[in-house]
Design a protein around this motif. Sequence first.
Motif, PDB file in Angstrom:
ATOM      1  N   ILE A 140      -7.425   6.021   5.988  1.00  0.00           N
ATOM      2  CA  ILE A 140      -5.978   6.127   5.884  1.00  0.00           C
ATOM      3  C   ILE A 140      -5.420   6.476   7.261  1.00  0.00           C
ATOM      4  CG2 ILE A 140      -4.036   7.374   4.874  1.00  0.00           C
ATOM      5  CD1 ILE A 140      -5.383   5.654   2.835  1.00  0.00           C
TER       6      ILE A 140
ATOM      7  N   ALA B 111      -3.636   2.468   3.975  1.00  0.00           N
ATOM      8  CA  ALA B 111      -5.066   2.163   4.032  1.00  0.00           C
ATOM      9  C   ALA B 111      -5.328   1.126   5.112  1.00  0.00           C
ATOM     10  CB  ALA B 111      -5.547   1.658   2.679  1.00  0.00           C
TER      11      ALA B 111
ATOM     12  N   CYS C  78     -12.478  -1.921  -4.518  1.00  0.00           N
ATOM     13  CA  CYS C  78     -11.128  -1.588  -4.065  1.00  0.00           C
ATOM     14  C   CYS C  78     -10.112  -2.618  -4.542  1.00  0.00           C
ATOM     15  CB  CYS C  78     -11.096  -1.458  -2.550  1.00  0.00           C
ATOM     16  SG  CYS C  78     -11.594  -2.949  -1.642  1.00  0.00           S
TER      17      CYS C  78
ATOM     18  N   CYS D 193      -7.200  -1.116  -7.005  1.00  0.00           N
ATOM     19  CA  CYS D 193      -5.991  -0.747  -6.271  1.00  0.00           C
ATOM     20  C   CYS D 193      -4.782  -0.816  -7.202  1.00  0.00           C
ATOM     21  CB  CYS D 193      -5.773  -1.680  -5.085  1.00  0.00           C
ATOM     22  SG  CYS D 193      -4.197  -1.390  -4.226  1.00  0.00           S
TER      23      CYS D 193
ATOM     24  N   SER E  87      -5.143   6.527  -1.307  1.00  0.00           N
ATOM     25  CA  SER E  87      -6.527   6.797  -0.880  1.00  0.00           C
ATOM     26  C   SER E  87      -7.574   6.557  -1.968  1.00  0.00           C
ATOM     27  CB  SER E  87      -6.691   8.210  -0.317  1.00  0.00           C
ATOM     28  OG  SER E  87      -6.713   9.183  -1.331  1.00  0.00           O
TER      29      SER E  87
ATOM     30  N   ILE F 245     -13.010   2.011   4.519  1.00  0.00           N
ATOM     31  CA  ILE F 245     -11.557   2.108   4.477  1.00  0.00           C
ATOM     32  C   ILE F 245     -11.122   3.513   4.880  1.00  0.00           C
ATOM     33  CG2 ILE F 245      -9.493   1.758   3.059  1.00  0.00           C
ATOM     34  CD1 ILE F 245     -11.179   0.077   1.163  1.00  0.00           C
TER      35      ILE F 245
ATOM     36  N   CYS G   5       0.832  -1.208   0.000  1.00  0.00           N
ATOM     37  CA  CYS G   5       0.000   0.000   0.000  1.00  0.00           C
ATOM     38  C   CYS G   5       0.865   1.256   0.000  1.00  0.00           C
ATOM     39  CB  CYS G   5      -0.915   0.002   1.222  1.00  0.00           C
ATOM     40  SG  CYS G   5      -1.915   1.496   1.400  1.00  0.00           S
TER      41      CYS G   5
ATOM     42  N   CYS H  79      -8.857   3.740  -2.769  1.00  0.00           N
ATOM     43  CA  CYS H  79      -9.821   2.803  -2.192  1.00  0.00           C
ATOM     44  C   CYS H  79     -10.790   3.505  -1.257  1.00  0.00           C
ATOM     45  CB  CYS H  79      -9.098   1.673  -1.464  1.00  0.00           C
ATOM     46  SG  CYS H  79      -7.934   2.240  -0.190  1.00  0.00           S
ATOM     47  N   VAL H  80     -10.299   4.497  -0.529  1.00  0.00           N
ATOM     48  CA  VAL H  80     -11.148   5.252   0.399  1.00  0.00           C
ATOM     49  C   VAL H  80     -12.259   5.961  -0.363  1.00  0.00           C
ATOM     50  CG1 VAL H  80     -11.207   7.126   2.085  1.00  0.00           C
ATOM     51  CG2 VAL H  80      -9.250   5.565   2.025  1.00  0.00           C
TER      52      VAL H  80
END
Length: 252
Positions: A209, A214, A226, A230, A196, A207, A192, A198-199
């Motif tokens: 940070i 993450a 996600c 990703c 962000s 999810i 990772c 995925c957030v």
Amino acid sequence: MIGIYFSGTGNSKYALEIFLRGYNDSVMFSIEDENLIEQISYHDEIVFSYPVQYSTVPKIMSDFVHSNSGLWKEKNVFIIATMALFSGDGAGILGRLLEQYGAQITGGLHLQMPDSIADEKVLKRSLQKNTQLVKNANSKIAEAIAHIKNGKYPQEGLGPFARLAGFLLQRLWFGHRTRQYSNQLKIDTDKCMGCSKCVKMCPTENIIIEDNKAKGKDKCTVCYRCVNLCPEQAITILGRTVIEQTSIEKYL
């Protein structure tokens, strides 16, 4: 008519777009759209489109229906269920839920689409086969629209035999996996980079940070957005490693 969808990698959104374009080019909204609730009140006819998970409804979709229970009374609803292989009553299980709140289910359509479970080897197909699946879905949608315009709605997934198949072949064994939100989302902190992405894409805000990495919580609806998007392939849910990342755009 209004179209309502929930989609992980775009299969269900795409199917609804094709359906509405061929039927009457109606408006469509994601269940995540803050303007949707107001729009529903203006329409008596609804088309739902969503991906089945083990012959059941994603938790986020069932929560949406329950949370807005007063909206469905006397609505005429057609249901499109997308799936990687098989679902006995994918359309039926959402149909029965909506009927509890007074909806009239006009029909159901099952569409086989490219698999979105990026961290499992099962159901992985070549690019050519996945592209053909989408073409087949387009043809099936066009055929369904022709029947609907003649007053004959497809009834896939709505009968008692479909319900029995969905229960015996999937929900009996796997139904517990979708009954609640999942806490199984895993993030490889070595991979990772804290971008962000995925957030921003998570529909349940599952999810966050922390320290530029993450971190998953316990409200995953297993949509696989996600995992598939990703850039570092750092996220998994059911499996341990990412086998193939997918999205509907790859097959168009």
